[in-house]
Each structure stands twice: as C-alpha cells, then as structure tokens.
Design a protein around this motif. Structure first.
Motif, PDB file in Angstrom:
ATOM      1  N   ILE A  39      -4.597  -5.808  -2.654  1.00 41.62           N
ATOM      2  CA  ILE A  39      -3.404  -5.116  -3.173  1.00 41.62           C
ATOM      3  C   ILE A  39      -3.785  -3.952  -4.086  1.00 41.62           C
ATOM      4  CG2 ILE A  39      -2.927  -6.417  -5.316  1.00 41.62           C
ATOM      5  CD1 ILE A  39       0.017  -6.583  -4.179  1.00 41.62           C
ATOM      6  N   ILE A 380       2.454  -2.211   0.279  1.00 38.21           N
ATOM      7  CA  ILE A 380       2.422  -2.921  -1.004  1.00 38.21           C
ATOM      8  C   ILE A 380       3.679  -3.746  -1.187  1.00 38.21           C
ATOM      9  CG2 ILE A 380       2.640  -2.576  -3.503  1.00 38.21           C
ATOM     10  CD1 ILE A 380       0.666  -0.346  -3.315  1.00 38.21           C
ATOM     11  N   ASN A 383       3.582  -6.891   0.860  1.00 38.87           N
ATOM     12  CA  ASN A 383       2.637  -7.854   0.288  1.00 38.87           C
ATOM     13  C   ASN A 383       3.178  -8.486  -0.983  1.00 38.87           C
ATOM     14  OD1 ASN A 383       0.988  -7.059   2.354  1.00 38.87           O
ATOM     15  ND2 ASN A 383      -0.809  -6.720   1.086  1.00 38.87           N
TER      16      ASN A 383
END
Length: 485
Positions: A39, A380, A383
């Motif tokens: 990440i 992002i 996730n």
C-alpha cells in the motif's frame, strides 16, 4: 502474481509459522508486512515510472519480485521472512498500478474494455485460486513451493516487458522536484493505518497503547498529506481528480467492492475451517467454483458493453454479488461446501460484470496525463476498502458471537422443557451429566458463531448494495473517445 501472493500465503500460514518457530501473533506479520509494503508503494509507482521510464521501471520491479520470492523460500527465521516479504510487497504492489495505468495510456477508449477485462482476470481469478494452489502445494510439496511458482512466470514476464515496451530515456532530474514531504507523510500514514487495521483486532484496538499511537500517527500523517497535495502543484498524487463525478462515485463503489472481494475471501475460509473443519485443500475446492467460471465470463463483458449501458451492466453485477453475500447469511451446521456452490456461481457471474465496466466508468473522463494518479488512487481505495472491511468483519465476528452466546444462554434455564430433553438425550449418549453439559456449552458457542457469520455476510451484502447505488449515479460513457491532454 502480485495479487496471488496476498492470498496464497494464508492457506499455508500455519506450516510457515511452524517452520520458522513463530507464534500465531508473530506469524500474522508475514501477511501484514507484505500488505504494508504494497500500500506504500502504490502511490509512488507513477512517480517512479516517470523517473526511470516505464520499461526500466517494470523490468526492475519484476526482477526484484522474482528475487524476493526466491529469498522468501529460503527464510531461516521470522525476521528474515518479514524483510523478504516487505521486498516482495514493494515490487508486487508497484506492478498492480503500473499495469492499470498502461491500460489507460496505451489503449484508446473504444478498446479499453478489452484491456480492463484482462486486468479483471488477475483481480478476481488470483484470489479465487490462491487458497487452492497454496493448500495443494503445501500439502504435497512443502510451503516453500508457494514462492517457487513465481520464478518461471516472473522470468517470462520480464522477457515480455523487455520485448513489448518501448525504450525511453530516464528523467533523473525529476528527483530534484520530488514531493518528499508528501512521500514521507503518505508512507508513514498508510503504513501505520495498514498495521492498525491488520493487527488492531488481535490487540484489542484502542485498549492497546501501540494501536492508539499508530492510529494517531496515521490520522495526523494522512491529514497532512491531503493538505500538502491540495496546496502544491508538484503533488505526488492528484487528489483533485476526485472532483470528477464519475471518478469519485467509481472510487466510492470501489470501497464496497474491496469489502466484498477481500471480506468474502476472509470470512468464508474461516467459517469453513472453524465450523465445518475443512482443511486448506477442501476450502480451495469451494473457491474453484468462483474462479474458473470467471475465466469464461470476463471476455464476454466488453462485448456486452457495446450494446448495453456500462452502468446497467455494473449495477447488475453488484446486485448478483450482493445477493450472493446475502444468501450466504443463512448458515447452519448443514450449510457447507456443497451448499456454497450455487452462491459461488452467483458471485462468479457478478464479479466480472463489476470490474470491467466500473473501471471504465471511473476513468473514462480522466485525461491520459493523469493516468498515474488515477491508477494510484483507484487501487489504494480498493485496498483500503478491503483492509477496513476485514478489520470490521473480524471484530464483528467476535463481538456478535459473544452477544448471541449471551442471548442463547438466557433461554437455557431449568424451566425450559427443551433443555431438559436435550440434556437427558446427551447424558444417555455420553454416560454422565458433566460431559453432557460441556457438549451443550460447545453447541451453544457454535450456534452463536454461526449467527455471527450470518451477520458478517449480510454486512458485505449491504456494502455491495451501496456501491450499486453509487454506480447508478454516474454519468453515461461518452459516445466518442476523449482527446489526449
């Protein structure tokens, strides 16, 4: 390979923990370290690509990924494994937004659905086959082979990138103009947030001083990062893209999709292992019913998009996925692998109808010059949606199981004739009242856990339904391709 390596480790975690002499709590860092590195690197991928050139960047991270996979198989203790997993996560995480941004920059809008369909195969098929491959390899050859399988495809991928991407000179001068304050606050904020979400449940959330510290650091760092990105031109990630209606709504829908994709892969294996006592291979066989049909269905989605509004296709996909999650929330002791086949097939029809149209809807209005930022933000957000979803679901399973146990216990009183009948039957079977009481207590705990799993699946279904509404509010796709800017 990057997405596969997130899931494949889970089915072999116990074997790896045993080999490295690690406890369950320590072993959780084998997964967490990969996710934290992944990440952090996603927002940096676009900037690093500009500096190094796409070809050089892609080849470098591919080689690092293969090398890190080999090192993971050779880990001699927990600390070395965590270091190698961080290296693997940095390389693997960089590949995901890079592949996504290539689709946005190399393919015109009319051909882009085909590219997104190929990308969707990786996003859905890899998590579906991960538990199966991991369980089979570990059971038949050893846990090291879950890392060996990256080597041959990694070499082929590197060769393909060397052949397929054009050479271009690096732009090292961009290093002088880097948004280093943004990089520092982003890395610190996302890293602490990921650890907070992954480990918070095990450490009792805000009851742990470490979790409180991580939460405060993540909040302060990410707020600072947002302020920095909105107040300067040489930003790391262009957050102003969220002002574009379709990208904002697509990103919000992506949060629910993250909860659905990652949450289901978390809840379902735990249910099958805890309640139905399935091993890793049996769990993998249940997931095969989700993975294989999608290989046949995903190529059909771009064809459908030529005749049907992408919003309606995507909304139908969310409806199928949400319905599958809702119907999964009627579990009982008799609801096991065979009963999940219909549900998994429903998901298998829904997921391809979501991933391709939603990616196109979200990014169609984004100029190619902003592809890197769009790719970083989009990936992002999904996730983080998955990480937040898993954290909420893990906490929910514990708290709701305790609630339902207390609720069921209120009805277990001497005045209840059903209780007396059950105890008499159990006593006859087991030979003494103490054993009967212990077994009854286990059965009540088990029933409370099943009811908690039902709530978890219903929550996933609700999040997916909200995402469906977000997609229905987007604008239709333009009739003609947008000009490059």
């Amino acid at each position: 390979m990057a997405i596969l390596d997130i899931q494949i480790i889970n089915s072999s975690l116990k074997d790896i923990q045993g080999a490295l002499s690690a406890t369950i709590e320590e072993g959780s860092w084998i997964s967490t370290s990969y996710l934290v590195a992944e990440i952090i690197i996603i927002p940096l991928a676009a900037w690093l690509t500009m500096i190094m050139s796409p070809r050089r960047f892609a080849v470098c991270v591919s080689v690092i990924f293969v090398f890190a996979s080999l090192l993971c198989s050779m880990a001699w203790n927990l600390e070395s494994m965590i270091v190698f997993r961080v290296l693997q996560g940095l390389a693997g995480g960089a590949l995901i937004p890079f592949a996504f941004s290539l689709i946005l920059t190399k393919l015109p809008l009319e051909v882009r659905p085909k590219g997104m369909a190929l990308f969707a195969v990786t996003a859905t098929f890899a998590p579906a086959i991960g538990p199966t491959i991991g369980g089979w390899l570990t059971e038949n050859f050893g846990w090291e082979f879950i890392f060996y399988i990256n080597i041959v495809p990694g070499i082929l991928m590197t060769a393909g990138l060397l052949y397929g991407l054009d050479k271009s000179p690096p732009r090292w001068e961009l290093l002088k103009k880097g948004d280093y304050a943004g990089i520092a606050t982003m890395a610190l904020g996302l890293g602490c947030l990921q650890v907070f979400l992954e480990e918070g449940h095990r450490m009792d959330w805000l009851e742990s001083p470490l979790m409180v510290t991580l939460g405060v650091i993540a909040f302060v760092s990410l707020v600072t990062f947002v302020i920095l990105q909105l107040s300067r031109d040489n930003h790391l990630v262009n957050l102003r893209l969220l002002k574009e209606r379709n990208f904002l709504l697509g990103s919000l829908g992506n949060i629910g999709l993250g909860v659905g994709l990652f949450g289901t892969v978390f809840v379902l294996p735990v249910y099958l292992a805890q309640i139905q006592h399935y091993n890793a291979l049996q769990i993998g066989q249940v997931f095969m019913w989700l993975g294989l049909p999608q290989l046949l269905l995903i190529p059909l989605v771009p064809i459908l998009m030529k005749y049907i509004d992408a919003r309606w296709i995507c909304a139908a996909g969310f409806l199928l996925f949400s319905s599958a999650s809702y119907f999964s929330g009627f579990l009982s002791l008799d609801f096991a692998g065979d009963q999940f086949i219909a549900v998994q097939l429903l998901r298998a029809f829904g997921q391809p109808m979501i991933l391709v149209p939603m990616s196109i809807l979200a990014t169609a209005m984004i100029p190619p010059s902003q592809a890197g930022s769009a790719s970083s933000l989009y990936n992002i957000i999904r996730n983080l949606g998955g990480a937040i979803g898993i954290a909420v679901l893990a906490t929910m399973l514990d708290s709701r199981a305790k609630y339902y146990f207390d609720y069921l216990r209120e009805h277990i009183t001497p005045a209840n004739p059903a209780l007396e009948e059950r105890l008499t039957l159990l006593t006859e079977q087991l030979g003494n009242p103490e054993s009967a009481l212990r077994l009854l207590n286990q059965q009540v705990h088990q029933q409370a856990q099943i009811m908690a799993y039902n709530d978890a699946f219903h929550l996933i279904g609700l999040m997916l339904a909200i995402s469906m509404v977000c997609i229905l509010l987007t604008r239709p796709l333009p009739k003609a391709p947008l000009k490059a800017q």
